[in-house]
Design an enzyme around this catalytic site. Structure first.
Site, PDB file in Angstrom:
ATOM      1  N   ARG A  34      30.244  41.551  38.277  1.00  0.00           N
ATOM      2  CA  ARG A  34      30.987  41.923  39.053  1.00  0.00           C
ATOM      3  C   ARG A  34      31.262  40.703  39.975  1.00  0.00           C
ATOM      4  O   ARG A  34      30.261  40.262  40.676  1.00  0.00           O
ATOM      5  CB  ARG A  34      30.826  43.319  39.597  1.00  0.00           C
ATOM      6  CG  ARG A  34      30.645  44.232  38.654  1.00  0.00           C
ATOM      7  CD  ARG A  34      30.555  45.646  39.269  1.00  0.00           C
ATOM      8  NE  ARG A  34      30.309  46.785  38.290  1.00  0.00           N
ATOM      9  CZ  ARG A  34      31.172  46.972  37.068  1.00  0.00           C
ATOM     10  NH1 ARG A  34      32.401  46.442  37.082  1.00  0.00           N
ATOM     11  NH2 ARG A  34      30.648  47.876  36.258  1.00  0.00           N
ATOM     12  N   ASP A  35      32.855  40.750  40.467  1.00  0.00           N
ATOM     13  CA  ASP A  35      33.117  39.670  41.355  1.00  0.00           C
ATOM     14  C   ASP A  35      32.549  40.169  42.768  1.00  0.00           C
ATOM     15  O   ASP A  35      32.697  41.596  43.091  1.00  0.00           O
ATOM     16  CB  ASP A  35      34.607  39.680  41.315  1.00  0.00           C
ATOM     17  CG  ASP A  35      34.830  38.441  42.270  1.00  0.00           C
ATOM     18  OD1 ASP A  35      35.486  37.303  41.541  1.00  0.00           O
ATOM     19  OD2 ASP A  35      34.976  38.330  43.400  1.00  0.00           O
ATOM     20  N   ILE A  36      32.193  39.193  43.495  1.00  0.00           N
ATOM     21  CA  ILE A  36      31.195  39.498  44.870  1.00  0.00           C
ATOM     22  C   ILE A  36      32.511  40.265  45.912  1.00  0.00           C
ATOM     23  O   ILE A  36      32.203  40.857  46.725  1.00  0.00           O
ATOM     24  CB  ILE A  36      30.679  38.329  45.336  1.00  0.00           C
ATOM     25  CG1 ILE A  36      29.570  39.111  46.364  1.00  0.00           C
ATOM     26  CG2 ILE A  36      31.604  37.544  46.255  1.00  0.00           C
ATOM     27  CD1 ILE A  36      28.537  37.892  46.835  1.00  0.00           C
ATOM     28  N   ASN A  96      41.673  30.197  36.532  1.00  0.00           N
ATOM     29  CA  ASN A  96      42.222  29.283  37.296  1.00  0.00           C
ATOM     30  C   ASN A  96      41.618  27.835  36.949  1.00  0.00           C
ATOM     31  O   ASN A  96      40.090  28.026  36.754  1.00  0.00           O
ATOM     32  CB  ASN A  96      41.834  29.512  38.960  1.00  0.00           C
ATOM     33  CG  ASN A  96      42.656  31.082  39.295  1.00  0.00           C
ATOM     34  OD1 ASN A  96      43.660  31.191  38.863  1.00  0.00           O
ATOM     35  ND2 ASN A  96      41.668  31.935  39.958  1.00  0.00           N
ATOM     36  N   GLU A 104      38.056  28.139  42.586  1.00  0.00           N
ATOM     37  CA  GLU A 104      37.136  28.022  43.592  1.00  0.00           C
ATOM     38  C   GLU A 104      35.605  27.630  43.063  1.00  0.00           C
ATOM     39  O   GLU A 104      34.883  26.433  43.915  1.00  0.00           O
ATOM     40  CB  GLU A 104      36.781  29.156  44.373  1.00  0.00           C
ATOM     41  CG  GLU A 104      37.903  29.602  45.492  1.00  0.00           C
ATOM     42  CD  GLU A 104      37.563  31.030  45.896  1.00  0.00           C
ATOM     43  OE1 GLU A 104      36.317  31.379  45.942  1.00  0.00           O
ATOM     44  OE2 GLU A 104      38.673  31.888  46.132  1.00  0.00           O
ATOM     45  N   VAL A 105      35.336  28.025  42.031  1.00  0.00           N
ATOM     46  CA  VAL A 105      34.009  27.978  41.340  1.00  0.00           C
ATOM     47  C   VAL A 105      34.077  27.025  40.246  1.00  0.00           C
ATOM     48  O   VAL A 105      34.701  27.335  39.250  1.00  0.00           O
ATOM     49  CB  VAL A 105      33.367  29.346  41.150  1.00  0.00           C
ATOM     50  CG1 VAL A 105      31.560  28.871  40.468  1.00  0.00           C
ATOM     51  CG2 VAL A 105      33.085  30.085  42.452  1.00  0.00           C
ATOM     52  N   HIS A 109      35.343  30.536  34.163  1.00  0.00           N
ATOM     53  CA  HIS A 109      35.202  31.907  34.332  1.00  0.00           C
ATOM     54  C   HIS A 109      36.438  32.683  33.891  1.00  0.00           C
ATOM     55  O   HIS A 109      37.743  31.957  34.394  1.00  0.00           O
ATOM     56  CB  HIS A 109      34.594  32.304  35.550  1.00  0.00           C
ATOM     57  CG  HIS A 109      35.017  31.699  36.858  1.00  0.00           C
ATOM     58  ND1 HIS A 109      35.158  30.477  37.352  1.00  0.00           N
ATOM     59  CD2 HIS A 109      36.376  32.463  37.420  1.00  0.00           C
ATOM     60  CE1 HIS A 109      35.770  30.049  38.248  1.00  0.00           C
ATOM     61  NE2 HIS A 109      36.481  31.523  38.511  1.00  0.00           N
ATOM     62  N   HIS A 111      38.496  36.019  34.881  1.00  0.00           N
ATOM     63  CA  HIS A 111      38.451  37.244  35.629  1.00  0.00           C
ATOM     64  C   HIS A 111      39.230  38.470  34.789  1.00  0.00           C
ATOM     65  O   HIS A 111      40.290  38.308  34.266  1.00  0.00           O
ATOM     66  CB  HIS A 111      39.326  37.045  36.881  1.00  0.00           C
ATOM     67  CG  HIS A 111      39.104  35.992  37.944  1.00  0.00           C
ATOM     68  ND1 HIS A 111      38.585  36.385  39.049  1.00  0.00           N
ATOM     69  CD2 HIS A 111      39.236  34.626  37.844  1.00  0.00           C
ATOM     70  CE1 HIS A 111      38.324  35.377  39.782  1.00  0.00           C
ATOM     71  NE2 HIS A 111      38.769  34.232  39.074  1.00  0.00           N
TER      72      HIS A 111
HETATM   73  P1  5GP Z   1      38.161  31.256  41.218  1.00  0.00           P
HETATM   74  O1  5GP Z   1      38.993  31.027  42.190  1.00  0.00           O
HETATM   75  O2  5GP Z   1      37.249  30.031  41.129  1.00  0.00           O
HETATM   76  O3  5GP Z   1      38.845  31.566  39.870  1.00  0.00           O
HETATM   77  O4  5GP Z   1      37.140  32.472  41.469  1.00  0.00           O
HETATM   78  C1  5GP Z   1      35.862  32.551  41.898  1.00  0.00           C
HETATM   79  C2  5GP Z   1      35.590  33.859  42.192  1.00  0.00           C
HETATM   80  O5  5GP Z   1      34.010  33.827  42.243  1.00  0.00           O
HETATM   81  C3  5GP Z   1      36.110  34.452  43.562  1.00  0.00           C
HETATM   82  O6  5GP Z   1      36.923  35.865  43.105  1.00  0.00           O
HETATM   83  C4  5GP Z   1      34.864  34.935  44.157  1.00  0.00           C
HETATM   84  O7  5GP Z   1      35.230  36.181  44.832  1.00  0.00           O
HETATM   85  C5  5GP Z   1      33.733  34.668  43.067  1.00  0.00           C
HETATM   86  N1  5GP Z   1      32.563  34.650  43.742  1.00  0.00           N
HETATM   87  C6  5GP Z   1      32.236  33.452  44.580  1.00  0.00           C
HETATM   88  N2  5GP Z   1      30.966  33.391  44.828  1.00  0.00           N
HETATM   89  C7  5GP Z   1      30.396  34.658  44.184  1.00  0.00           C
HETATM   90  C8  5GP Z   1      29.069  35.077  43.894  1.00  0.00           C
HETATM   91  O8  5GP Z   1      28.185  34.587  44.660  1.00  0.00           O
HETATM   92  N3  5GP Z   1      28.684  36.081  43.284  1.00  0.00           N
HETATM   93  C9  5GP Z   1      29.719  36.887  42.704  1.00  0.00           C
HETATM   94  N4  5GP Z   1      29.585  37.687  41.870  1.00  0.00           N
HETATM   95  N5  5GP Z   1      31.221  36.235  42.570  1.00  0.00           N
HETATM   96  C10 5GP Z   1      31.523  35.270  43.356  1.00  0.00           C
END
Ligand code: 5GP
Length: 126
Positions: A34-36, A96, A104-105, A109, A111
């Site tokens: 699950r997303d945090i 993304n 961001e990460v 991944h 979503h």
């Molecule tokens: P991006 O912007 O890279 O597509 O999405 C990164 C996602 O990772 C965001 O929706 C954010 O809420 C989620 N996220 C960031 N840090 C953590 C974490 O430590 N644990 C979990 N479960 N999700 C995270």
């Protein structure tokens, strides 16, 4: 974009068990949790266990076994979350990539968002 992988990204730490996660499903090559900061009643992230930076990195460089495993786990998650079309009301799958994709990460991944109407595909911004 460079495909050099940062071993200190947060999902790498999750995969190494250094940071806890709320696991939804796991397979040989993939993990779903699950997303945090959930943006919908269902907001699950599906990641490969391998070191892939982005969708294009994964699509170009992952093995057939990894890609199949990843896609099957996505389907399993959608079904388990009750959003798959056979029984549920649908979902959106987003990935993304890089700066313009506002990733961001830097570990690939997907979503999976559902449980409510997710709205327009893009919020337009100047
Ligand atoms: P991006 O912007 O890279 O597509 O999405 C990164 C996602 O990772 C965001 O929706 C954010 O809420 C989620 N996220 C960031 N840090 C953590 C974490 O430590 N644990 C979990 N479960 N999700 C995270």
């Amino acid at each position: 974009m460079s495909y050099s992988y940062d071993d200190n990204n947060i999902f790498a730490k999750i995969l190494r068990g250094e940071i806890p996660n709320d696991t939804v499903a796991e397979s040989e090559h993939s993990l779903a949790f699950r997303d945090i900061s959930p943006k919908a009643p269902t907001h699950v992230l599906v990641i490969p266990k391998g070191k892939y930076v982005s969708f294009d990195d994964f699509a170009a460089n992952a093995s057939d076994a990894e890609i199949t495993d990843f896609m099957r786990l996505c389907a399993k998650v959608a079904k388990a979350e009750g959003v798959a079309l056979d029984e549920g009301n649908g979902f959106r799958a987003i990935t993304n990539a890089g700066n313009d994709g506002v990733q961001e990460v830097p570990h690939f991944h997907l979503h999976i968002l559902g449980g409510r109407n997710i709205g327009p595909m893009l919020l337009m911004r100047e």
